[in-house]
Design a protein around this motif. Structure first.
Motif, PDB file in Angstrom:
ATOM      1  N   ASN A   6       0.806  -1.224   0.000  1.00 24.21           N
ATOM      2  CA  ASN A   6       0.000   0.000   0.000  1.00 24.21           C
ATOM      3  C   ASN A   6       0.836   1.269   0.000  1.00 24.21           C
ATOM      4  OD1 ASN A   6      -2.556  -1.235  -0.024  1.00 24.21           O
ATOM      5  ND2 ASN A   6      -2.364  -1.691   2.153  1.00 24.21           N
ATOM      6  N   THR A   7       2.130   1.131  -0.164  1.00 27.69           N
ATOM      7  CA  THR A   7       2.994   2.304  -0.195  1.00 27.69           C
ATOM      8  C   THR A   7       2.855   2.975  -1.558  1.00 27.69           C
ATOM      9  OG1 THR A   7       4.539   1.199   1.280  1.00 27.69           O
ATOM     10  CG2 THR A   7       5.356   3.127   0.119  1.00 27.69           C
ATOM     11  N   VAL A  23       4.532   6.584   1.826  1.00 31.83           N
ATOM     12  CA  VAL A  23       5.104   6.783   0.488  1.00 31.83           C
ATOM     13  C   VAL A  23       6.538   6.271   0.443  1.00 31.83           C
ATOM     14  CG1 VAL A  23       3.642   8.784  -0.051  1.00 31.83           C
ATOM     15  CG2 VAL A  23       5.876   9.140   1.007  1.00 31.83           C
ATOM     16  N   VAL A  24       7.034   6.107  -0.758  1.00 35.53           N
ATOM     17  CA  VAL A  24       8.434   5.774  -0.975  1.00 35.53           C
ATOM     18  C   VAL A  24       9.210   7.083  -1.092  1.00 35.53           C
ATOM     19  CG1 VAL A  24      10.089   4.723  -2.563  1.00 35.53           C
ATOM     20  CG2 VAL A  24       7.865   3.628  -2.165  1.00 35.53           C
ATOM     21  N   VAL A  25      10.315   7.193  -0.364  1.00 38.05           N
ATOM     22  CA  VAL A  25      11.141   8.393  -0.425  1.00 38.05           C
ATOM     23  C   VAL A  25      12.585   7.974  -0.673  1.00 38.05           C
ATOM     24  CG1 VAL A  25      11.976  10.437   0.787  1.00 38.05           C
ATOM     25  CG2 VAL A  25       9.628   9.651   1.157  1.00 38.05           C
ATOM     26  N   VAL A  50       8.729   3.922   3.076  1.00 41.48           N
ATOM     27  CA  VAL A  50       9.902   3.162   2.684  1.00 41.48           C
ATOM     28  C   VAL A  50      10.946   4.191   2.276  1.00 41.48           C
ATOM     29  CG1 VAL A  50      10.868   1.479   1.088  1.00 41.48           C
ATOM     30  CG2 VAL A  50       8.523   1.188   1.914  1.00 41.48           C
ATOM     31  N   LEU A  51      12.032   4.274   3.045  1.00 44.35           N
ATOM     32  CA  LEU A  51      13.107   5.220   2.785  1.00 44.35           C
ATOM     33  C   LEU A  51      14.254   4.444   2.162  1.00 44.35           C
ATOM     34  CD1 LEU A  51      13.031   7.114   6.205  1.00 44.35           C
ATOM     35  CD2 LEU A  51      11.746   7.614   4.117  1.00 44.35           C
ATOM     36  N   ILE A  52      14.722   4.907   0.999  1.00 39.75           N
ATOM     37  CA  ILE A  52      15.744   4.153   0.288  1.00 39.75           C
ATOM     38  C   ILE A  52      16.987   5.007   0.028  1.00 39.75           C
ATOM     39  CG2 ILE A  52      14.141   2.505  -0.736  1.00 39.75           C
ATOM     40  CD1 ILE A  52      14.167   4.119  -3.283  1.00 39.75           C
TER      41      ILE A  52
END
Length: 128
Positions: A6-7, A23-25, A50-52
């Motif tokens: 669900n991100t 969110v994805v960041v 989700v931090l990448i």
């Protein structure tokens, strides 16, 4: 806690936004967007994200990690950490005062001295 299914994708207002939820960041993209917008990264809030990376994160005592997962550590939590060799670290991303809760961090290292690292590792290990 983040739900990878669900991100949502990275928001288009990455540089100006100070609160992120679900969110994805990409931290490298955030650094670039913050530089362009003039809004510092410090003090932002990330919840269920989700931090990448790749990136090394420099924190202060005001930086809070709550119920986060730190990705693949290859069986040793100490692999997350980088110690400064000198009095300054060039290239680390300052996340002082950020609130990071329920997030998955992937490809991100944490910068700190020995005392910080030992205290942080103690928070990661299960209580006996």
């Amino acid at each position: 806690m983040y739900d990878i299914n669900n991100t949502r994708p990275t928001p288009t207002d990455l540089g100006e936004r100070t609160e992120f939820k679900g969110v994805v960041v990409s931290i490298p993209a955030l650094v670039e967007a913050a530089s362009i917008s003039g809004v510092p990264i410090e003090g932002r809030t990330f919840i269920d994200c989700v931090l990448i990376g790749p990136a090394i994160l420099a924190m202060t005592e005001e930086t809070k990690f709550i119920n986060c997962q730190f990705g693949a550590v290859e069986g040793d939590e100490r692999n997350l950490f980088v110690r400064p060799a000198g009095s300054r670290v060039i290239g680390a991303v300052s996340i002082g005062g950020c609130h990071i809760e329920g997030c998955l961090l992937n490809g991100l290292g944490l910068l700190g001295d020995d005392g910080f690292i030992e205290a942080f590792i103690a928070t990661l290990l299960p209580k006996a």
